[in-house]
Structure formats: C-alpha cells, structure tokens
Motif scaffolding. Structure first.
Motif, PDB file in Angstrom:
ATOM      1  N   PHE A 174      -5.473  57.086   1.479  1.00  0.00           N
ATOM      2  CA  PHE A 174      -6.174  57.917   2.453  1.00  0.00           C
ATOM      3  C   PHE A 174      -7.395  57.203   3.041  1.00  0.00           C
ATOM      4  O   PHE A 174      -7.749  57.426   4.192  1.00  0.00           O
ATOM      5  N   ARG A 175      -8.031  56.332   2.252  1.00  0.00           N
ATOM      6  CA  ARG A 175      -9.152  55.560   2.785  1.00  0.00           C
ATOM      7  C   ARG A 175      -8.689  54.628   3.890  1.00  0.00           C
ATOM      8  O   ARG A 175      -9.345  54.515   4.946  1.00  0.00           O
ATOM      9  N   LYS A 176      -7.550  53.992   3.674  1.00  0.00           N
ATOM     10  CA  LYS A 176      -7.001  53.090   4.688  1.00  0.00           C
ATOM     11  C   LYS A 176      -6.628  53.882   5.943  1.00  0.00           C
ATOM     12  O   LYS A 176      -6.901  53.465   7.076  1.00  0.00           O
ATOM     13  N   LYS A 177      -6.026  55.058   5.724  1.00  0.00           N
ATOM     14  CA  LYS A 177      -5.623  55.907   6.842  1.00  0.00           C
ATOM     15  C   LYS A 177      -6.844  56.452   7.572  1.00  0.00           C
ATOM     16  O   LYS A 177      -6.862  56.535   8.805  1.00  0.00           O
ATOM     17  N   HIS A 178      -7.883  56.784   6.782  1.00  0.00           N
ATOM     18  CA  HIS A 178      -9.107  57.350   7.346  1.00  0.00           C
ATOM     19  C   HIS A 178      -9.888  56.304   8.115  1.00  0.00           C
ATOM     20  O   HIS A 178     -10.510  56.589   9.144  1.00  0.00           O
TER      21      HIS A 178
END
Length: 442
Positions: free
Chosen positions: A437-441
């Motif tokens: 989710f950090r990468k996506k965020h």
C-alpha cells in the motif's frame, strides 16, 4: 481536522458515554472476581485492587481524551499512531485490529452468547453467532444513530439491571455485611503487593473498551468536548458499577468462599435468592454480551475505513453510503470476516479462544502503551497542534498508565513467551501488505 466526506456528526454525550460503558461491561465482571479472590485474602484488598484498576483505566481515558480531541477522526489508535510515529505503525495497528483483535472480539462475543444462552449444538452455535453478527451489523449499516440507539438501550437496561440486582440484594437478599472488612494493619508485605499487582491484570481486562469513543471521532458532535467527557464519564460509571457488584458478591459470600468460583454472579444470586433466580443470571450475561457485541460492531469498521481514507487500504472500504452516511463497505468487511471466524469458533472454540486471547494480548497491550506514548511525542514534535483538551496530570498520569501496561506485558511474556512472540509475529505479518500500500500510495 475535516471529517471524512459523508460521515455525519450525530452522536451526543449520552450515546458516546453509553458506547464506552457498553464496550466495557461484557462478561468479565461476572466471572473475574472469583479469580481475584484467589490472589487477595480479604475484602479490603479486593476493593483496593478494583479501585486501583479504575484509576489506571481513568489514566488511560485521560490520555486518550487529549488525543481524541486533537484528532476527532474515525479510526482511533490508527490515526494517533499514524500522526505520531508514521503510517507504518498506524497500518500495523489497523491491520491487526481489523483482521484479528476487533473482528475476533466480535466472533468471540457472538459465539460466547450461545454459551450463556444454553446453546450447545455446534451447528446451532454457528448459526446463532452468524445471525447475531448479521443483525447487529445491519443495524449499524443503516445508520450510526440506529446502531448507537441500540447500544444506548441495551447499556441503559444493563445498568438498571445491575442497580436492581444490588437493590434486591440489600432489601431481600440473604447475605451479611460482616463479610466486608477494612484492610488490616498487619495485612501487608511484599506478598500482598505482589498479589495486588497480579490481580490488576485480569481487572484491567474487565475495563478494556474504555477508549471506544475515539474510534467514531468523525461522527461525534462537538468532539473537542464530548470525546473527553464521554471517556471519563464512561469509565467512572463503569468503575462505580464494578465496585457495587463486588460489594454484592462479598455480601453474599466471604472472600475465601469466592476463591476459584468462575460463575461468581450466578453463585452469589443462588446464595442470596434462589437457584431459579441464579439460573436467570446466565441469560442476563447473554444480554450483556449482546450490548458489547453491538458496540464493537459499531466501532471496529471505522478502523479499515480510516485506513482506506488515508490510502493505506483498498479504496472501496473508504466509501460512505450516500443515504445512510455510514462506512458501509467497511461494515460489510468486518461482518463477513467475523462470520468466517465465528464458523471456526463454533467448531473449535478452545483453540479459537487461545488464538484470540493468548496470542493477541501482548501486541494489543504494547499498541495501547505506544498510543499513550504518542502524547509525549506529539507534545514535543507538534507543539502547535490544537489541543482543545489537555490530559490532566500530564506527564505523571500517562507514565503511570504506560508502566502498568508494560508490567502486564512482562507478566504475560513470563507466563507464555511463545504465545507473546506468536502474537507479535501476527502483527508483523502485516508488513508486506503495508509495503504494497505504501508503494501504491506513493
């Protein structure tokens, strides 16, 4: 702080206070005092331990009150940890709460209802548990005022029933106030201090749920005042009822006779009234479980909702229903996952309870300590943050709470280090999801 789009500030002081009380009064106060009696030899020490437990719960409430007033948003601990230590800590809390502790609590309560209602067939237990989750989940789906209204009604009736039980005990109950003794001067020493310290662990578990209001911060009217007031009032009301029930138990049975009695409320009712009335206590506990179940279903979905709103969970779970103004997708998620857990709990309840009790205790305690520690971090690193309420007794009160929680962690690790490590491992299992989710965020 702006509230998430679509959520309505509809909860007043009464509903928020009932939410706290309803979350706290579940099963523990009706079963724990017999365990306390095995650790402490006299009524005076028993009362002292419960008063100290109340003081620690109030210290936690005072600390959370400042955080909740500063960040009146849905999500509670998730928001506080995210805003203080960064998104990783917030995510790990949210992950474990949404999929293990909160949803597990819902399943435990739903399955536990059957135990006190006298249901023993595994299939019937499963169907009953799923039915309860679906009914109360639906009530919370169609409106926070609807869900909160059910909490208000059940909790208020629960409080009246406890007061009625106490009144009947005083007027027509067979017992003796001679069972109640003050702390004797000769009663002391290291052994007694150790006994009180050990007794505080199960006592603090009966007080769990005192932070309920912070999870619905986006739906509280005038949150800068109502969040702190509801936390403090809720803990004080619950503490008063707990002390009153302990007086009743000891009025019915001297402390030595209470030792090891699990169904203490039922046993005390049998002594004071009759076996028939004692049998009805189980149904009252089942009713109490329903209140706690609904309160948890109201608060728990706000955690994945807040995660999705901030971009650290799948976006659909951050949506608000256009008509009901509730986090409907997050509610459906919690309902569905809790139903799956309830299917397991109905078949293999011993291992299910072990997982949800032994494994998650230590990480849950550490997250609470870390959250209260956020007070110190935010005071230092965000001194200009608006604080409508400042924690009374800072820094001593939050320090006392943190130290007491760390003491509980030490005892738990000493008793079962493998379960503690397994619990920490379950939380750490969320790290790959956080990285995704950090990468996506980003």
């Amino acid at each position: 702080m702006d509230e998430p789009k679509g959520l309505k500030r509809a909860l007043g002081l009464f509903s928020c206070t009932m939410l706290v009380v309803g979350n706290m009064i579940g099963v523990g106060i009706f079963t724990t005092p017999g365990r306390i009696a095995t650790l402490l030899p006299s009524s005076g020490l028993v009362f002292l331990a419960w008063i100290l437990g109340a003081a620690l719960a109030i210290s936690g409430a005072l600390s959370y009150a400042e955080l909740g007033a500063a960040y009146p948003e849905a999500g509670g601990n998730y928001v506080f940890l995210r805003e203080s230590y960064g998104p990783a800590w917030g995510f790990l809390y949210g992950w474990s709460a949404a999929f293990i502790t909160q949803s597990g609590t819902v399943a435990i309560l739903a399955v536990g209802f059957s135990k006190y209602a006298g249901i023993t067939d595994p299939l019937t237990v499963q169907l009953t548990a799923i039915g309860l989750i679906l009914v109360f989940g639906t009530l919370n789906y169609i409106g926070v005022k609807v869900g909160a209204g059910v909490v208000d009604a059940i909790t208020f009736l629960k409080m009246l029933a406890i007061l009625g039980f106490a009144g009947a005990a005083a007027l027509i109950g067979h017992g003796s106030f001679s069972n109640i003794h003050p702390i004797q001067p000769e009663t002391g020493g290291v052994w007694i201090l150790s006994g009180i310290a050990m007794a505080l662990i199960p006592i603090m578990y009966t007080y769990s749920g005192w932070n309920a209001t912070v999870y619905v911060g986006s739906e509280v009217k005038n949150p800068s005042k109502i969040i702190p007031l509801s936390l403090i009032l809720g803990v004080c009301l619950t503490a008063g009822l707990y002390l009153l029930l302990n007086v009743i138990y000891i009025y019915a049975m001297p402390v030595p006779q209470m030792k090891g009695v699990i169904a203490i409320a039922k046993e005390a009712a049998g002594v004071m009234f009759s076996p028939k009335i004692a049998g009805g206590i189980s149904f009252f506990i089942a009713f109490s479980v329903l209140g706690c179940l609904n309160a948890t279903l109201l608060t728990a979905p706000r955690i994945p909702f807040a995660m999705a709103q901030s971009g650290y969970f799948f976006a659909p779970f951050g949506k608000v229903h256009p008509r009901y103004q509730t986090p409907h997708m997050a509610i459906l998620l919690q309902m569905g996952w809790a139903c799956i857990l309830a299917l397991w709990g109905g078949i293999d309840h011993k291992n299910f309870y072990r997982l949800l009790d032994d494994y998650v205790t230590v990480p849950s305690l550490l997250m609470n300590a870390l959250t209260v520690g956020a007070l110190f971090y935010l005071r230092k690193h965000k001194p200009d943050l608006p604080r409508p309420y400042k924690a009374w007794g800072y820094p001593l009160v939050p320090i006392c709470f943190i130290l007491s929680v760390l003491w509980m962690v030490f005892i738990e690790v000493r008793n079962d280090a493998l379960s503690a490590l397994a619990g920490i491992g379950m939380v750490a299992a969320g790290i790959p999801f956080y990285l995704y989710f950090r990468k996506k965020h980003g």
